[in-house]
Design a protein around this motif. Structure first.
Motif, short mmCIF file in Angstrom:
data_model
loop_
_atom_site.label_atom_id
_atom_site.label_comp_id
_atom_site.label_asym_id
_atom_site.label_seq_id
_atom_site.Cartn_x
_atom_site.Cartn_y
_atom_site.Cartn_z
N UNK A 149 0.87 -1.17 0.00
CA UNK A 149 0.00 0.00 0.00
C UNK A 149 0.92 1.23 0.00
N UNK A 195 4.50 6.92 2.06
CA UNK A 195 4.92 5.90 3.02
C UNK A 195 4.40 4.57 2.49
N UNK A 196 5.32 3.64 2.23
CA UNK A 196 4.93 2.35 1.67
C UNK A 196 4.86 1.31 2.77
N UNK A 197 3.74 0.62 2.83
CA UNK A 197 3.56 -0.42 3.85
C UNK A 197 3.36 -1.75 3.14
N UNK A 198 4.21 -2.69 3.44
CA UNK A 198 4.07 -4.03 2.88
C UNK A 198 3.09 -4.81 3.73
N UNK A 199 2.02 -5.25 3.12
CA UNK A 199 0.97 -5.93 3.89
C UNK A 199 1.43 -7.29 4.41
N UNK A 200 2.55 -7.78 3.91
CA UNK A 200 3.07 -9.08 4.39
C UNK A 200 4.01 -8.90 5.58
N UNK A 201 4.28 -7.64 5.96
CA UNK A 201 5.14 -7.40 7.12
C UNK A 201 4.30 -7.10 8.35
N UNK A 242 3.62 -5.46 12.08
CA UNK A 242 4.02 -4.23 12.76
C UNK A 242 5.19 -4.53 13.68
N UNK A 265 0.83 4.81 0.68
CA UNK A 265 0.00 5.88 1.25
C UNK A 265 0.64 7.20 0.82
#
Lengths: 103, 566
Positions: A79, A93-99, A101, A81
């Motif tokens: 994602x 800000x890039x968030x990897x959904x496989x990572x 928190x 953002x």
């Protein structure tokens, strides 16, 4: 805080309407529309179902909003953002959904 | 007056589940696997993103890590709840926490693991995850069950009960589509309520444009409490309200900062005050309220000086559960490494996933009405459920329902009579009299805030104020029947305010009944500011002859509890 619809990008597919946990979205003249902007929880569910990044998330002035909007661009498991500042600058800000928190 | 013409659809099912959030979806999956016949899941919004987990969740907060046993979790919850909990419910839930966690992982939930393949825990009860997509994963599981039918965008308002062989049993429910002028009359052999707790009773932190920027889902109105109570079910421990400690304005979680980067609670003078008051949830809020009262606020989580890497991790963690916080940090430029995060307590909620409020159930999660079950935030006696506890309860309720359906002699009951149609239609027929659902909601929130221990009075209440609150809320209830609706969306809101007003009435009676301060903030009784041993018991309530009757019950110890009049 609420969302607004970029009518130029919206293709009227209706997927966001099904996703909203508050039944707040509807189709008006072929485009998504939010019935009561004040009743948005800010969960961003609708944005995750939009293939056009037409939904823009913003903070009301009461929460400190000063004109920035946030969008999501999906790229496989990522994602992206994007925060579009009022001055024209965009922060990503890039968030990897496989990572998971870290916190 | 509106030209809406309602049509009625009738449905017959074996099991009816009302509410497709965390507990409801999981119960649907388990009932589907148990082959109990037809299962109907009715959800007010859409199950992919409805309920508390719409935005996602940061961690699984109920897990038994290595070196601990389920009873440790029971003792933790008992201590946090100052003894007013149900051991049987907590234990049966705790025994399943790890199993449901593994099941979530098998469904695709990302859980952080160490090099040995063990879950990475935060403290002994929490596991680190990417919880942004729990709801879509659960919904996928529901849709994969051939026996389960999902009815999205339908709001259930009332249960239908019937006297059969000298007992009042549940026979179905009635509601309406929030999109089209359609009434649903549903006949069912067993019903599970999983509608969540109640938000929006009290004036919120942000009462204006961002009025729904609250901790709990603003779409959880306490519908299940209201329909269950109206049908005669017993409720417990509503006076154990929940207040969350949150980041100011965005009402984003604070635990992620406190535990993630080890930030302490400090006052405006930089003193770490959390040491003085303790670190349970109510103590953290109590300390913050007290520091503010002493003129030492504002209060903060001390993040100033954290590293840039820590800050980036916080940005990402919040995007996965409370995106407004990340946007606020970036938009203002006052990022957590540069400025500590101001904190405040929210308005109070009634929510059985965190405190012990909700339906009075037996160990199998059946309510005092035969055939009616409750799970998740709507079920009482079992606090600190969080996500995994709600799943565990959905599973337990599903097993009990399957067993109930198996034993039930079907078909010998009289025909079910539904009588809601005229009540719904009335709202389209009445003349608009300038009183709106929004106006009534605002009045209710103001009354609760000022007279029933909201933010306005630092959560304190006394008998004089509560008696006024009772009178004023009753007065508002009298307005609801004649609220005018233009469309189904209006009708939804009218029924939501009707539900909330009844939940307020129950809550007020519970607050009056517990003449002590058992929990700071959650039940801050100014007439009785100390704990009293006399109140080491449950405050329960039922509707009898139109009046709310309070029942005191002795604490339940041991692994099993059955309703005495079963």
């Amino acid at each position: 805080m609420s969302i607004r619809i970029n009518k130029e990008k919206c293709v009227g597919c209706g997927r966001c309407i099904d996703a909203c946990p508050g039944n707040l979205l509807e189709l008006a003249e072929g485009k998504a529309d939010i019935r009561i902007p004040e009743d948005c929880w800010g969960c961003t569910s609708c944005m995750k179902y939009c293939s056009q990044s037409a939904l823009e998330y913003y903070l009301g002035a009461d929460l400190g909003g000063r004109g920035a909007v946030m969008t999501i661009e999906k790229e496989k498991d990522i994602y992206n953002w994007k925060i579009h500042m009022p001055g024209g600058e965009t922060k990503v800000i890039s968030v990897n959904r496989k990572n998971a928190n870290q916190y | 007056m509106s030209d809406v013409k309602l049509i009625t659809k009738k449905i017959r099912t074996d099991a009816l589940i009302i509410g497709g959030g965390t507990a409801g979806c999981y119960a649907a999956i388990r009932l589907g696997e148990a082959s109990v016949g037809k299962i109907l899941l009715v959800e007010k919004a859409g199950i992919e993103r409805s309920g508390c987990l719409a935005a996602g969740v940061n961690a699984l907060n109920a897990y038994i890590s290595k070196g601990h046993v389920p009873m440790d979790y029971v003792e933790y919850a008992r201590a946090d709840g100052e003894g007013i909990v149900r051991e049987d419910l907590l234990l049966s839930m705790s025994e399943r926490l790890n199993k449901v966690t593994e099941d979530l992982e098998n469904r695709g939930l990302v859980i952080l693991k160490d090099e040995n393949g063990e879950y990475v825990t935060r403290g002994w009860r929490n596991v680190k995850i990417n919880g942004e997509n729990i709801k879509p994963l659960l919904a996928e599981g529901v849709y994969a069950q051939p026996d389960v039918t999902v009815l999205n965008h339908v709001n259930i308002t009332d249960l239908v009960t019937q006297r059969v062989h000298g007992k009042t049993i549940v026979r179905g429910a009635v509601g309406f589509s929030v999109k089209e002028p359609v009434i649903y009359e549903i006949e069912a052999e067993a019903v599970l309520i999983a509608t969540g707790g109640a938000a929006g009773l009290y004036r919120p932190n942000n009462p204006g444009f961002s009025r729904h920027k609250m901790w709990y889902s603003p779409f959880n109105t306490g519908a299940g409490f209201a329909m269950g109570f109206a049908a005669g079910a017993e409720m417990t421990t509503f006076e154990n309200r929940f207040v969350a400690l949150r980041c100011k304005d965005t009402i984003a979680p604070t635990g992620t900062i406190a535990q993630g980067v080890g930030a302490k609670q400090i006052n405006a003078g930089g003193e770490i005050y959390e040491k003085e008051y303790g670190i349970t949830t109510p103590q953290r809020i109590y300390g913050t309220v007290e520091e503010n009262r002493k003129g030492k606020g504002p209060c903060y989580l001390k993040t100033e000086g954290i590293s840039k890497e820590q800050e980036q991790d916080l940005f990402k963690a919040y995007l996965n559960m409370a995106p407004s916080q990340t946007l606020k940090w970036i938009e203002s430029g006052k990022t957590p490494s540069r400025q500590s995060v101001e904190i405040e307590g929210t308005e109070p909620y009634v929510v059985g996933g965190h405190t012990a409020s909700g339906f009075w159930v037996d160990t199998g999660r059946m309510t005092t009405i035969p055939g009616l079950f409750a799970a998740g935030d709507v079920a009482g006696g079992s606090p600190q459920k969080y996500v995994t506890g709600a799943l565990a309860e959905g599973e337990i309720a599903a097993e009990s329902m399957a067993s109930y359906l198996d034993k039930k002699e079907k078909g010998d009951e009289p025909e079910v009579e539904f009588s809601q149609e005229s009540a719904y239609a009335h709202h389209f027929e009445v003349k608009d009299n300038n009183i709106t659902w929004r106006g009534v909601e605002e009045a209710m929130q103001k009354i609760m805030d000022e007279y029933a221990g909201g933010i306005h009075t630092d959560y304190r209440y006394n008998e004089s104020r509560l008696v006024l609150a009772r009178e004023k809320i009753k007065d508002l209830q009298g307005l609801v029947d004649d609220l005018a609706a233009e469309d189904m969306f209006d009708l939804l809101h009218i029924y939501e305010v009707r539900e909330r007003l009844l939940v307020c009435r129950i809550l007020i009676e519970h607050l009056l009944a517990r003449k002590e301060t058992r929990w700071h903030i959650f039940g801050e009784n100014a007439d009785y500011p100390q704990q009293s041993d006399e109140y080491k018991k449950y405050v329960n309530s039922r509707l009898e002859n139109g009046e709310i009757r309070i029942i005191f019950r002795q604490l339940v110890k041991g692994e099993s509890y059955e309703h005495p009049d079963k």
